[in-house]
Write a protein that holds these residues in place. Sequence first.
Motif, short mmCIF file in Angstrom:
data_model
loop_
_atom_site.label_atom_id
_atom_site.label_comp_id
_atom_site.label_asym_id
_atom_site.label_seq_id
_atom_site.Cartn_x
_atom_site.Cartn_y
_atom_site.Cartn_z
N THR A 1 0.84 -1.20 0.00
CA THR A 1 0.00 0.00 0.00
C THR A 1 0.87 1.24 0.00
OG1 THR A 1 -1.57 -1.26 1.30
CG2 THR A 1 -1.92 1.12 1.17
N ASN B 1 0.04 -17.02 -11.91
CA ASN B 1 -1.19 -17.33 -12.65
C ASN B 1 -1.09 -18.67 -13.37
OD1 ASN B 1 -2.21 -14.96 -11.74
ND2 ASN B 1 -2.10 -13.86 -13.67
N GLY C 1 -0.59 -6.00 -13.50
CA GLY C 1 -1.81 -6.77 -13.31
C GLY C 1 -1.79 -7.48 -11.98
N SER C 2 -2.74 -8.38 -11.82
CA SER C 2 -2.88 -9.13 -10.59
C SER C 2 -2.38 -10.56 -10.81
CB SER C 2 -4.35 -9.13 -10.16
OG SER C 2 -4.50 -9.92 -9.00
N TYR C 3 -1.60 -11.03 -9.89
CA TYR C 3 -1.02 -12.37 -10.05
C TYR C 3 -1.28 -13.26 -8.84
CZ TYR C 3 1.43 -10.44 -14.01
OH TYR C 3 1.71 -9.87 -15.21
N ALA C 4 -1.70 -14.47 -9.15
CA ALA C 4 -1.74 -15.50 -8.12
C ALA C 4 -0.37 -16.16 -8.12
CB ALA C 4 -2.83 -16.51 -8.43
N THR D 1 -1.63 -13.45 -3.50
CA THR D 1 -2.05 -12.68 -4.67
C THR D 1 -1.34 -11.34 -4.64
OG1 THR D 1 -4.19 -13.76 -4.69
CG2 THR D 1 -4.00 -11.69 -5.90
N GLU D 2 -0.69 -11.02 -5.74
CA GLU D 2 0.06 -9.77 -5.81
C GLU D 2 -0.50 -8.90 -6.93
OE1 GLU D 2 2.18 -8.97 -3.73
OE2 GLU D 2 2.96 -10.82 -2.85
N GLN D 3 -0.61 -7.62 -6.63
CA GLN D 3 -1.03 -6.64 -7.64
C GLN D 3 0.19 -5.82 -7.98
OE1 GLN D 3 -4.41 -6.07 -8.67
NE2 GLN D 3 -3.60 -4.67 -10.19
N VAL D 4 0.58 -5.81 -9.25
CA VAL D 4 1.72 -4.95 -9.62
C VAL D 4 1.26 -3.95 -10.67
CG1 VAL D 4 3.53 -6.59 -9.03
CG2 VAL D 4 2.55 -6.64 -11.32
N THR D 5 1.78 -2.73 -10.53
CA THR D 5 1.40 -1.65 -11.44
C THR D 5 2.56 -1.33 -12.38
OG1 THR D 5 2.16 -0.03 -9.83
CG2 THR D 5 -0.16 -0.62 -9.76
N SER E 1 -5.35 -9.84 -16.00
CA SER E 1 -5.02 -10.40 -14.69
C SER E 1 -5.18 -11.91 -14.65
CB SER E 1 -5.88 -9.74 -13.62
OG SER E 1 -7.25 -9.90 -13.95
#
Lengths: 276, 233
Positions: free
Chosen positions: A12, A55, A77-80, A99-103, B74
Amino acid sequence: MRISKLAAASLTAGFLALTAGSAGATAISASAATGEATVTVVHGIPNTPVDVYANGKKILSGFTFKTVAGPLQLPAGSYAIDVRKAGSAAASAPVLSATEQVTAGENATIVAGLTASGTPVLTAFANDTSAAGTSKGRLVVRHVAEAPAVDVYAGSSKVISGLASGQQQALDVPAGSVPAKVTLAGQTAAVLGPVNVPVTAGMGTVVYAIGSAAGHTLTAVTQQYPLGGAPSSAQAGSGGLGADPNTPVWPFVLIGGAGVALIATGAVGTARRRRA
Amino acid sequence: MTARRRRVRWPVAALIVGLALAGGSAVGYAVTRPPGHDYGAVPPPGIYQAGTGSQGVTVARPGASRRGGTAGRSAAAPDVTAVRVPVRLLIPAIGVSAPVLPTGVQAGGSLAIPPDPSDVGWWAGGGFPGEPTGAVVLVGHINSAVLGPGALLRLQDVRPGTVITVMASGQAYRYRVVALRAYAKAGLPVAAVFGQQVAPRLVVVSCGGPFDASTGHYLDNIVAYAVPSGTAP
């Protein structure tokens, strides 16, 4: 999912930092330009070779303790993220999941480490890419080991106090070699080091305390990443002779000047002679 | 008499020698000084028509990703690329074989240069070799007052066609110089040199031109632009 509160907090914080940065000069790095994030993966769990999936796709194979993989370029994106014992089937139960969100343009590190009590955990850290001062680099210490809180010394001065497993702390220091050692909090005997950590101007150097104190596998690995967004200048060639090394100007000026002086002297002499 | 004779001759001799020195040095200067640093054409931004960022640097346009839109990404399996970190720069034509170290940007925006002038820095926030877009940016010293000649002492001597090789991840990435420019430091075209939304290119930056003793820096940046060998300029 199983990301620790701290990891979530650090992510965050990272996003906040990125958001704040976007008002100024951001989105200029190569990764930002291509909509990708830069991700480094650190293995800090002793005796546990693993495969890492994002993913459902295996991105790291036979990944072993003390290894730093990357940097990798990952589309935003979002990755499992699933971590499985090395060689086990893709459908088998993972050892760790998150789960990771990367920008786009983000620089992050995912660590497979241990909690203070020895539980394997995935922790995501956002790498602070804000610029450090001129001729300075950033030293970041991350405690991801099965060990109590620690103090970190640079030379004889304590620069970080009471860093607990799962936590990080950063300081900007002049570029050079930092003689660092890690002690258990409040003690003076080194549990890691002393070791010389190279700090480079414009770069972040991350030192990870990994392994297990109880299992006598406590050790450190390092990672470097770039600071400061896009450059606006390059100050190469500080100080020196030979601006155009193949054609220095001064010999010509010297010789030509001597020539002009001689001409003047000769002319004056000639004039005097005629008058005489 | 003897004294009078000497008086007659020395002004003439001085004139002749003076003319020879002045003329010779002027000719010598003109002959040895390069006719200018600009050669070739700087490759234009290739596949992107990007907007201009707050610092005059091109920035990403939403949806302009080379892998298409990001919507719905995603769930997809990622296309992961390991960064090929440059470790050595080779420019045989000007005798360069230099170690390459990653570097970054300092407060105020200047790209840090490795302290040892025989090393070359690679902007680790920029592009890396072998990617379909982006600029690999290398930066080095011409020389150092303290430590002597730098790795890029003779960068101004490259010409269009000069081959530059970047070693990264055990592979040789070959580039061919297409342009050489000398820019006043204050007028460095930041987007052209550091911009990443370009067809793949290699940008090698060094310093030359007049030396400003008050700042301890050269007033010009010498910049060589190169493209992957075999592709159109």
